[in-house]
Write a protein that holds these residues in place. Structure first.
Motif, PDB file in Angstrom:
ATOM      1  N   ALA A  77       0.841  -1.195   0.000  1.00 41.80           N
ATOM      2  CA  ALA A  77       0.000   0.000   0.000  1.00 41.80           C
ATOM      3  C   ALA A  77       0.878   1.247   0.000  1.00 41.80           C
ATOM      4  CB  ALA A  77      -0.911  -0.017   1.218  1.00 41.80           C
ATOM      5  N   PHE A  78       0.361   2.296  -0.597  1.00 39.44           N
ATOM      6  CA  PHE A  78       1.068   3.564  -0.604  1.00 39.44           C
ATOM      7  C   PHE A  78       0.817   4.284   0.712  1.00 39.44           C
ATOM      8  CE2 PHE A  78       1.057   8.152  -1.470  1.00 39.44           C
ATOM      9  CZ  PHE A  78       2.349   8.305  -1.944  1.00 39.44           C
ATOM     10  N   THR A  79       1.900   4.663   1.382  1.00 46.41           N
ATOM     11  CA  THR A  79       1.732   5.377   2.654  1.00 46.41           C
ATOM     12  C   THR A  79       2.483   6.699   2.575  1.00 46.41           C
ATOM     13  OG1 THR A  79       3.586   4.082   3.490  1.00 46.41           O
ATOM     14  CG2 THR A  79       1.382   3.348   4.109  1.00 46.41           C
ATOM     15  N   GLU A  80       1.774   7.719   2.158  1.00 45.90           N
ATOM     16  CA  GLU A  80       2.400   9.010   1.887  1.00 45.90           C
ATOM     17  C   GLU A  80       2.988   9.653   3.146  1.00 45.90           C
ATOM     18  OE1 GLU A  80       1.156  12.993  -0.552  1.00 45.90           O
ATOM     19  OE2 GLU A  80      -0.167  12.215   0.991  1.00 45.90           O
ATOM     20  N   SER A  81       2.293   9.491   4.252  1.00 40.97           N
ATOM     21  CA  SER A  81       2.684  10.231   5.446  1.00 40.97           C
ATOM     22  C   SER A  81       4.081   9.860   5.916  1.00 40.97           C
ATOM     23  CB  SER A  81       1.675   9.968   6.570  1.00 40.97           C
ATOM     24  OG  SER A  81       1.639   8.586   6.856  1.00 40.97           O
ATOM     25  N   ARG A  82       4.497   8.610   5.606  1.00 38.86           N
ATOM     26  CA  ARG A  82       5.794   8.157   6.077  1.00 38.86           C
ATOM     27  C   ARG A  82       6.900   8.459   5.075  1.00 38.86           C
ATOM     28  NH1 ARG A  82       5.301   2.162   7.391  1.00 38.86           N
ATOM     29  NH2 ARG A  82       3.122   2.215   6.807  1.00 38.86           N
ATOM     30  N   PRO A 135      10.628  12.889  -3.645  1.00 42.02           N
ATOM     31  CA  PRO A 135      10.104  13.581  -4.829  1.00 42.02           C
ATOM     32  C   PRO A 135       9.041  12.768  -5.574  1.00 42.02           C
ATOM     33  CG  PRO A 135      12.495  13.755  -4.746  1.00 42.02           C
ATOM     34  CD  PRO A 135      12.099  12.818  -3.646  1.00 42.02           C
ATOM     35  N   GLU A 136       9.226  11.446  -5.679  1.00 41.56           N
ATOM     36  CA  GLU A 136       8.243  10.629  -6.399  1.00 41.56           C
ATOM     37  C   GLU A 136       6.911  10.608  -5.650  1.00 41.56           C
ATOM     38  OE1 GLU A 136      11.357   9.562  -5.857  1.00 41.56           O
ATOM     39  OE2 GLU A 136      12.115   9.688  -7.911  1.00 41.56           O
ATOM     40  N   CYS A 137       6.987  10.458  -4.351  1.00 43.43           N
ATOM     41  CA  CYS A 137       5.752  10.342  -3.567  1.00 43.43           C
ATOM     42  C   CYS A 137       4.949  11.637  -3.582  1.00 43.43           C
ATOM     43  CB  CYS A 137       6.069   9.938  -2.132  1.00 43.43           C
ATOM     44  SG  CYS A 137       6.495   8.199  -1.964  1.00 43.43           S
ATOM     45  N   THR A 138       5.648  12.764  -3.580  1.00 40.58           N
ATOM     46  CA  THR A 138       4.907  14.028  -3.529  1.00 40.58           C
ATOM     47  C   THR A 138       4.211  14.327  -4.847  1.00 40.58           C
ATOM     48  OG1 THR A 138       6.991  15.151  -4.052  1.00 40.58           O
ATOM     49  CG2 THR A 138       6.347  15.065  -1.740  1.00 40.58           C
ATOM     50  N   GLY A 176      -4.917   8.037  -1.944  1.00 38.53           N
ATOM     51  CA  GLY A 176      -5.867   7.079  -1.378  1.00 38.53           C
ATOM     52  C   GLY A 176      -5.875   5.746  -2.107  1.00 38.53           C
ATOM     53  N   THR A 177      -5.564   5.762  -3.410  1.00 38.69           N
ATOM     54  CA  THR A 177      -5.602   4.515  -4.182  1.00 38.69           C
ATOM     55  C   THR A 177      -4.245   4.136  -4.763  1.00 38.69           C
ATOM     56  OG1 THR A 177      -6.210   5.699  -6.202  1.00 38.69           O
ATOM     57  CG2 THR A 177      -8.017   4.877  -4.829  1.00 38.69           C
ATOM     58  N   ALA A 178      -3.246   5.019  -4.616  1.00 40.50           N
ATOM     59  CA  ALA A 178      -1.932   4.736  -5.214  1.00 40.50           C
ATOM     60  C   ALA A 178      -1.335   3.468  -4.619  1.00 40.50           C
ATOM     61  CB  ALA A 178      -0.990   5.916  -4.983  1.00 40.50           C
ATOM     62  N   VAL A 179      -0.404   2.859  -5.369  1.00 41.04           N
ATOM     63  CA  VAL A 179       0.260   1.647  -4.895  1.00 41.04           C
ATOM     64  C   VAL A 179       1.765   1.838  -4.983  1.00 41.04           C
ATOM     65  CG1 VAL A 179      -1.588   0.027  -5.449  1.00 41.04           C
ATOM     66  CG2 VAL A 179       0.099   0.611  -7.208  1.00 41.04           C
ATOM     67  N   MET A 180       2.464   1.134  -4.105  1.00 41.38           N
ATOM     68  CA  MET A 180       3.925   1.104  -4.116  1.00 41.38           C
ATOM     69  C   MET A 180       4.306  -0.220  -4.766  1.00 41.38           C
ATOM     70  SD  MET A 180       6.324   3.133  -3.095  1.00 41.38           S
ATOM     71  CE  MET A 180       5.776   4.118  -1.684  1.00 41.38           C
ATOM     72  N   LEU A 181       4.925  -0.162  -5.944  1.00 40.65           N
ATOM     73  CA  LEU A 181       5.174  -1.424  -6.654  1.00 40.65           C
ATOM     74  C   LEU A 181       6.421  -2.145  -6.159  1.00 40.65           C
ATOM     75  CD1 LEU A 181       3.997  -0.858 -10.314  1.00 40.65           C
ATOM     76  CD2 LEU A 181       2.795  -1.803  -8.331  1.00 40.65           C
ATOM     77  N   ASP A 212       8.786   3.465  -5.196  1.00 43.88           N
ATOM     78  CA  ASP A 212       8.263   3.279  -6.553  1.00 43.88           C
ATOM     79  C   ASP A 212       6.739   3.428  -6.572  1.00 43.88           C
ATOM     80  OD1 ASP A 212       8.387   2.694  -9.280  1.00 43.88           O
ATOM     81  OD2 ASP A 212       8.161   0.549  -8.935  1.00 43.88           O
ATOM     82  N   PRO A 213       6.258   4.644  -6.257  1.00 42.93           N
ATOM     83  CA  PRO A 213       4.810   4.835  -6.177  1.00 42.93           C
ATOM     84  C   PRO A 213       4.181   5.036  -7.558  1.00 42.93           C
ATOM     85  CG  PRO A 213       5.908   6.898  -5.689  1.00 42.93           C
ATOM     86  CD  PRO A 213       7.002   5.885  -5.940  1.00 42.93           C
ATOM     87  N   TRP A 214       2.989   4.484  -7.748  1.00 41.88           N
ATOM     88  CA  TRP A 214       2.244   4.614  -9.005  1.00 41.88           C
ATOM     89  C   TRP A 214       0.804   4.993  -8.699  1.00 41.88           C
ATOM     90  CZ3 TRP A 214       3.765   2.425 -14.064  1.00 41.88           C
ATOM     91  CH2 TRP A 214       5.087   1.962 -14.087  1.00 41.88           C
ATOM     92  N   GLU A 215       0.232   5.834  -9.567  1.00 43.24           N
ATOM     93  CA  GLU A 215      -1.208   6.043  -9.518  1.00 43.24           C
ATOM     94  C   GLU A 215      -1.880   4.710  -9.858  1.00 43.24           C
ATOM     95  OE1 GLU A 215      -2.356   8.870  -8.507  1.00 43.24           O
ATOM     96  OE2 GLU A 215      -0.872  10.396  -9.044  1.00 43.24           O
ATOM     97  N   ALA A 216      -2.976   4.402  -9.194  1.00 44.99           N
ATOM     98  CA  ALA A 216      -3.596   3.080  -9.330  1.00 44.99           C
ATOM     99  C   ALA A 216      -3.933   2.719 -10.770  1.00 44.99           C
ATOM    100  CB  ALA A 216      -4.861   3.029  -8.473  1.00 44.99           C
TER     101      ALA A 216
END
Ligand code: ZN
Length: 193
Positions: free
Chosen positions: A80-85, A89-92, A98-103, A112-116
């Protein structure tokens, strides 16, 4: 007449993207894979072990997104994508946390965050694993084989039969590897028989 029950399912997406052949420049390390093995899926549907090959950035001229192969293919370990932690630059740049995933996280990228819904070119885990095991079998056969060139005569299903008949490794190991490879990717390596 009774209607058949229909399993709850998402709509099927057909992605308006262009998939080009894999790059041929020598600076990239590429597994040779059969084009039939590659699939376009949404990032949210990437499974653990899938081999990630390319993303599809929108071109500046407004044409269709075209496969942009990464310098090195890498295996997915989605979480799961956890932005707060993480405020790298990629995460921001993620617009829908809410739906993004960390591949993957840790290898080969720290993050390695991606829009769902972003399309990803992958080789599914089963075929990617079969490909990996096949590479291992071939390299081991080359190491101990006699003569190894015989292995590569003909298409891969025939080569798999050759392995079973000639068993370059311990017989049980060869049999287990070929059986697993064929279970994972019978289209490429032929069914077990
Ligand atoms: Zn990050």
């Amino acid at each position: 007449m009774t209607a058949l029950p229909v399993a709850a399912a998402r709509h099927v997406s057909f992605f308006p993207v262009v998939v080009t052949g894999p790059p041929t420049d020598r600076n990239r390390t590429w597994p040779s894979f059969t084009p039939a093995s590659a699939r376009v899926v949404e990032a949210r549907d990437v499974q653990a072990g899938d081999l990630i090959l390319a993303d599809f950035p929108h071109p500046a001229d407004g044409g269709s997104p075209t496969s942009n192969y990464f310098t090195k293919a890498y295996h997915a370990h989605p979480t799961a994508f956890t932005e707060s932690r993480d405020s790298c630059p990629e995460c921001t740049q993620i617009e829908d946390p809410g739906t993004a995933v960390m591949l993957t996280k840790g290898h080969p990228w720290d993050c390695d965050p991606w829009e769902a819904e972003f399309p990803v070119l992958i080789v599914p885990a089963a075929q990617a694993t079969a490909h990996h095991l096949w590479g291992y079998l071939v390299s081991e056969a080359n190491r101990v084989g006699d003569p190894p060139e015989l292995v590569f005569e003909g298409p891969e299903p025939d080569a798999a039969d050759w392995f079973l008949a000639n068993s370059p490794l311990y017989t049980e190991d060869t049999c287990a590897l070929v059986t697993a490879i064929r279970l994972l990717d019978p289209h490429r390596f032929g069914p077990n028989r």
